[in-house]
Design a protein around this motif. Structure first.
Motif, PDB file in Angstrom:
ATOM      1  N   SER B  91      11.081   5.179 -13.823  1.00 57.38           N
ATOM      2  CA  SER B  91      11.584   5.536 -12.493  1.00 57.38           C
ATOM      3  C   SER B  91      10.660   5.002 -11.400  1.00 57.38           C
ATOM      4  O   SER B  91      11.112   4.485 -10.382  1.00 57.38           O
ATOM      5  CB  SER B  91      11.687   7.061 -12.344  1.00 57.38           C
ATOM      6  N   MET B  92       9.362   5.132 -11.627  1.00 56.87           N
ATOM      7  CA  MET B  92       8.415   4.659 -10.608  1.00 56.87           C
ATOM      8  C   MET B  92       8.439   3.140 -10.497  1.00 56.87           C
ATOM      9  O   MET B  92       8.343   2.590  -9.399  1.00 56.87           O
ATOM     10  CB  MET B  92       7.006   5.156 -10.924  1.00 56.87           C
ATOM     11  N   LEU B  93       8.580   2.465 -11.630  1.00 54.23           N
ATOM     12  CA  LEU B  93       8.647   1.000 -11.588  1.00 54.23           C
ATOM     13  C   LEU B  93       9.901   0.540 -10.836  1.00 54.23           C
ATOM     14  O   LEU B  93       9.862  -0.441 -10.088  1.00 54.23           O
ATOM     15  CB  LEU B  93       8.639   0.420 -13.011  1.00 54.23           C
ATOM     16  N   GLU B  94      11.008   1.255 -11.015  1.00 50.11           N
ATOM     17  CA  GLU B  94      12.230   0.891 -10.304  1.00 50.11           C
ATOM     18  C   GLU B  94      12.061   1.072  -8.800  1.00 50.11           C
ATOM     19  O   GLU B  94      12.474   0.229  -8.002  1.00 50.11           O
ATOM     20  CB  GLU B  94      13.415   1.711 -10.826  1.00 50.11           C
ATOM     21  N   LEU B  95      11.424   2.167  -8.429  1.00 52.90           N
ATOM     22  CA  LEU B  95      11.173   2.428  -7.010  1.00 52.90           C
ATOM     23  C   LEU B  95      10.210   1.383  -6.441  1.00 52.90           C
ATOM     24  O   LEU B  95      10.388   0.863  -5.333  1.00 52.90           O
ATOM     25  CB  LEU B  95      10.580   3.834  -6.884  1.00 52.90           C
ATOM     26  N   CYS B  96       9.195   1.097  -7.222  1.00 54.43           N
ATOM     27  CA  CYS B  96       8.189   0.099  -6.869  1.00 54.43           C
ATOM     28  C   CYS B  96       8.856  -1.254  -6.581  1.00 54.43           C
ATOM     29  O   CYS B  96       8.610  -1.882  -5.549  1.00 54.43           O
ATOM     30  CB  CYS B  96       7.237  -0.014  -8.063  1.00 54.43           C
ATOM     31  N   ALA B  97       9.755  -1.660  -7.482  1.00 61.73           N
ATOM     32  CA  ALA B  97      10.444  -2.942  -7.303  1.00 61.73           C
ATOM     33  C   ALA B  97      11.380  -2.875  -6.101  1.00 61.73           C
ATOM     34  O   ALA B  97      11.465  -3.828  -5.318  1.00 61.73           O
ATOM     35  CB  ALA B  97      11.230  -3.296  -8.572  1.00 61.73           C
ATOM     36  N   ALA B  98      12.057  -1.750  -5.930  1.00 65.54           N
ATOM     37  CA  ALA B  98      13.037  -1.644  -4.844  1.00 65.54           C
ATOM     38  C   ALA B  98      12.381  -1.772  -3.476  1.00 65.54           C
ATOM     39  O   ALA B  98      12.983  -2.281  -2.539  1.00 65.54           O
ATOM     40  CB  ALA B  98      13.778  -0.306  -4.948  1.00 65.54           C
ATOM     41  N   VAL B  99      11.145  -1.325  -3.372  1.00 67.60           N
ATOM     42  CA  VAL B  99      10.477  -1.344  -2.075  1.00 67.60           C
ATOM     43  C   VAL B  99       9.634  -2.618  -1.898  1.00 67.60           C
ATOM     44  O   VAL B  99       8.997  -2.814  -0.870  1.00 67.60           O
ATOM     45  CB  VAL B  99       9.634  -0.056  -1.905  1.00 67.60           C
ATOM     46  N   GLY B 100       9.685  -3.481  -2.905  1.00 69.20           N
ATOM     47  CA  GLY B 100       9.001  -4.768  -2.780  1.00 69.20           C
ATOM     48  C   GLY B 100       7.511  -4.697  -3.072  1.00 69.20           C
ATOM     49  O   GLY B 100       6.747  -5.566  -2.664  1.00 69.20           O
ATOM     50  N   ALA B 101       7.079  -3.641  -3.789  1.00 66.60           N
ATOM     51  CA  ALA B 101       5.659  -3.534  -4.141  1.00 66.60           C
ATOM     52  C   ALA B 101       5.391  -4.348  -5.404  1.00 66.60           C
ATOM     53  O   ALA B 101       6.181  -4.319  -6.337  1.00 66.60           O
ATOM     54  CB  ALA B 101       5.277  -2.076  -4.371  1.00 66.60           C
ATOM     55  N   LYS B 102       4.275  -5.046  -5.416  1.00 64.72           N
ATOM     56  CA  LYS B 102       3.933  -5.883  -6.566  1.00 64.72           C
ATOM     57  C   LYS B 102       2.890  -5.230  -7.458  1.00 64.72           C
ATOM     58  O   LYS B 102       2.557  -5.761  -8.512  1.00 64.72           O
ATOM     59  CB  LYS B 102       3.409  -7.248  -6.097  1.00 64.72           C
ATOM     60  N   VAL B 103       2.318  -4.121  -7.007  1.00 63.63           N
ATOM     61  CA  VAL B 103       1.274  -3.450  -7.781  1.00 63.63           C
ATOM     62  C   VAL B 103       1.607  -1.965  -7.901  1.00 63.63           C
ATOM     63  O   VAL B 103       1.895  -1.312  -6.903  1.00 63.63           O
ATOM     64  CB  VAL B 103      -0.108  -3.608  -7.102  1.00 63.63           C
ATOM     65  N   LEU B 104       1.561  -1.458  -9.121  1.00 61.82           N
ATOM     66  CA  LEU B 104       1.692  -0.022  -9.358  1.00 61.82           C
ATOM     67  C   LEU B 104       0.315   0.517  -9.728  1.00 61.82           C
ATOM     68  O   LEU B 104      -0.324   0.028 -10.658  1.00 61.82           O
ATOM     69  CB  LEU B 104       2.677   0.266 -10.495  1.00 61.82           C
ATOM     70  N   LEU B 105      -0.121   1.525  -8.985  1.00 64.25           N
ATOM     71  CA  LEU B 105      -1.418   2.133  -9.269  1.00 64.25           C
ATOM     72  C   LEU B 105      -1.242   3.253 -10.292  1.00 64.25           C
ATOM     73  O   LEU B 105      -0.362   4.104 -10.154  1.00 64.25           O
ATOM     74  CB  LEU B 105      -2.019   2.692  -7.981  1.00 64.25           C
ATOM     75  N   VAL B 106      -2.092   3.219 -11.319  1.00 65.94           N
ATOM     76  CA  VAL B 106      -2.060   4.222 -12.383  1.00 65.94           C
ATOM     77  C   VAL B 106      -3.452   4.836 -12.495  1.00 65.94           C
ATOM     78  O   VAL B 106      -4.439   4.114 -12.624  1.00 65.94           O
ATOM     79  CB  VAL B 106      -1.681   3.570 -13.730  1.00 65.94           C
ATOM     80  N   CYS B 107      -3.524   6.161 -12.431  1.00 63.97           N
ATOM     81  CA  CYS B 107      -4.818   6.841 -12.514  1.00 63.97           C
ATOM     82  C   CYS B 107      -5.072   7.322 -13.934  1.00 63.97           C
ATOM     83  O   CYS B 107      -4.150   7.794 -14.608  1.00 63.97           O
ATOM     84  CB  CYS B 107      -4.847   8.054 -11.598  1.00 63.97           C
ATOM     85  N   SER B 108      -6.322   7.285 -14.351  1.00 63.36           N
ATOM     86  CA  SER B 108      -6.668   7.738 -15.704  1.00 63.36           C
ATOM     87  C   SER B 108      -6.284   9.207 -15.867  1.00 63.36           C
ATOM     88  O   SER B 108      -6.340   9.998 -14.928  1.00 63.36           O
ATOM     89  CB  SER B 108      -8.153   7.526 -15.974  1.00 63.36           C
TER      90      SER B 108
END
Lengths: 300, 299
Positions: B91-108
């Motif tokens: 879901s987050m990757l889909e939102l990320c792509a929809a808004v034109g973001a090229k980087v998804l930040l993931v916290c440990s």
């Protein structure tokens, strides 16, 4: 015939994780199926069957199947020219065990495509490929025709039209965004076991980019060619799509002559022209291109 | 303008540093002279008129999207928990792509259910990176200073290397680095091409004594670079990254309760002051030559 005991060991082959055995079919989507059908017929394909419930036609020549789908929208993110241009929406891979292949790639991070199957229709597992396209997994292709389930034969038509000039699947050419070569190489190598060909090994008349070779037997092996934008050009939209299909033929010159007689036009420019290595058809309907590549395997 | 003028374009703001609705945040960031924004999923999902309107607002702002945050507690889980997190990630990757973001930040991960085995963590990050490939997204893995198994960037780098995916890299956050007092010498082991994001913030005191205090400081008392107690270290961090070849983005991620109750333009001005200090005083990156690249747009 492999014994069951050996079969177990073969399944563990990490260089061929899904038991890839070539391309079962290529699917185009288009709002103008008859126009695309005409283009396919000039290339030697014949319409042989129609889908029972949807506006879908099966074309065939030799061992190649092409599905023309007019009942579904084009891939959402895909771009292959202007909007009503046909798009390559799916590639179906022949694999040893479709369910196992599907589980394997989902475990590694492939996206499952939800299927909408009608009653008594075949449920073919699929994952997302480039630009909203799909990759299907098909097995049991040796035991029965998967098309018998969903398609009705067109009466009086030869269901097995021979291939022109030994034409057979050679591969697909995929256009990718800037700095995406490593990503797509990882995608095809990790999920399916493709390997990178050395840069001095190229086929045909369009040698750009990187060529990946699929695992599996020599008879059904196919290639994926990845092509980035020209150096110095930033593609702001980052569009990616399957640009064309490569067809192998033992004698490209003879094949070009034969196809010309049928009305196919080829690119003949100082940069791209047909010769003994291969040829490229002119773009039809805004997006449809076939590449011919010299390949001594003949149609099986 | 000399070729070595500090460039505001190297810096952006995180929306989490500002109060208020998304369009007001975007306007304040743009009006302060920034050209990029690091988006928080909450800002999109919480938009009064829905996600589509939020995406439209981002696109209309003209701001480049630095990245998208944040996927939490993803790695090291098994069974149903793992399947659940994979769904959240998609879901987050889909939102990320929809808004034109090229980087998804993931916290440990902070989860008590997560495995500490670095190979299992790497396997999950590899899967996440594979999920991100068709959508053209890079995954930046960041060591949260109160992560359960990974709390410092060298450990994050270790699992990124084990996972070995071209679109998986590391995200650095100066707050967490300073909070754990991780030596900046450790930066030398990083490949600058695999640093996908650097977030900058400082805080007001020298020492953080407990994990609880670390969390409280991180969530409420961060300040912009130049306003806190570690200005020299921020400057050193940026200088070292530059010397090592990092040419990516810097974003100001400043969780601060005070900044949540003063006007947005005032907060954005503080961010701008930090960018000017770092850009002109410390970083001094060169400006690309005009005509060095051409943009290709859809026909």
């Amino acid at each position: 015939m492999t014994s069951p005991a050996l079969e177990r060991e073969l399944r563990a082959d990490p260089s061929d994780p899904i038991g890839l055995d070539g391309i079962e079919f290529v699917e185009y989507t288009t709002p103008r199926p008859q126009a695309l059908g005409q283009v396919l017929e000039t290339m030697g394909f014949r319409p042989i069957a129609r889908h029972r419930s949807r506006e879908v036609t099966l074309y065939r020549q030799g061992a190649m199947n092409v599905v023309v789908n007019a009942s579904e929208p084009a891939p959402a993110d895909g771009e292959g020219g202007h909007d009503d241009a046909p798009k390559i929406a799916a590639i179906a891979l022949r694999v040893r065990d479709a369910a196992a292949a599907y589980r394997h790639v989902l475990d590694l991070g492939a996206w499952a495509v939800p299927t909408h199957v009608e009653v008594m229709e075949l449920n073919i597992p699929a994952i997302h490929g480039v630009g909203g396209s799909r990759i299907y997994f098909v097995d049991r292709h040796r035991e029965f025709s998967i098309y018998d389930v969903d398609f009705t034969a067109i009466p009086t038509v030869d269901p097995h039209p021979p291939a022109l000039a030994g034409l057979h699947w050679f591969g697909v050419v995929q256009y990718i965004g800037n700095d995406r070569m490593q990503d797509w190489t990882a995608f095809y190598s990790m999920l399916f076991g493709f390997a990178v060909l050395p840069d001095d090994q190229r086929f045909g008349v369009m040698p750009k980019g990187r060529v990946l070779v699929g695992p599996g037997g020599a008879a059904s092996r196919f290639y994926v060619q990845l092509i980035e934008p020209e150096p110095g050009i930033v593609d702001a939209e980052g569009r990616e799509w399957i640009a064309r299909i490569g067809l192998g033929t033992p004698d490209p010159r003879a094949c070009v002559a034969l196809l010309r007689e049928r009305g196919v036009q080829f690119n003949e420019t100082p940069h791209v022209h047909s010769d003994e290595r291969g040829a490229v058809t002119r773009t039809q309907l805004g997006s449809v291109v076939f590449e011919l590549v010299r390949d001594d395997r003949s149609a099986s | 303008m000399s070729q070595h003028t500090g460039r505001i374009d190297d810096f952006g703001m995180d929306t989490i540093s500002l109060a208020g609705p998304l369009p007001a945040k975007l306007r304040a960031i743009r009006e302060a002279g920034f050209s990029q924004v690091m988006l928080s999923a909450r800002d999109l999902v919480g938009h009064a008129e829905g996600v589509e309107a939020a995406i439209a607002a981002v696109r209309e702002s003209g701001l480049r999207v630095t990245g998208f945050q944040v996927l939490r507690d993803f790695e090291g889980l098994s069974g149903q928990l793992h399947e659940y997190k994979v769904d959240i990630a998609k879901s987050m990757l889909e939102l990320c792509a929809a808004v034109g973001a090229k980087v998804l930040l993931v916290c440990s991960s902070t989860s008590a259910h997560a495995s500490a085995d670095p190979d299992l963590i790497a396997r999950d990050l590899r899967k996440l990176a594979m999920l991100a490939i068709p959508r053209g997204i890079r995954v930046a893995f960041e060591a949260l200073s109160w992560g359960r198994n990974i709390e410092e960037f060298p450990a994050a780098w270790d699992v990124v290397m084990r996972a070995d995916m071209p679109n998986l890299g590391i995200g650095l956050d100066s707050f967490h680095m300073f909070a754990t007092k991780t030596s900046l010498d450790e930066l030398q082991w990083l490949d600058p091409e695999r640093i996908f994001l650097v977030q900058l913030a400082d805080f007001m005191w020298q020492e953080i004594r407990s994990v609880e205090e670390r969390i409280a400081t991180a969530r409420h008392f961060r300040v912009f670079p130049g306003e806190g107690a570690h200005s020299d270290q921020v400057a050193e961090l940026v200088s070292r990254l530059h010397a090592q070849g990092y040419r990516g983005d810097y974003s100001f991620e400043v969780f601060n309760d005070d900044y949540q109750q003063i006007p947005l333009p005032d907060v954005a001005r503080r961010a701008r002051r930090a960018a000017d200090w770092l850009g002109e005083g410390i970083l001094r990156r060169s400006v690309p030559l005009p005509g060095a690249m051409r943009l290709q747009r859809a026909a």
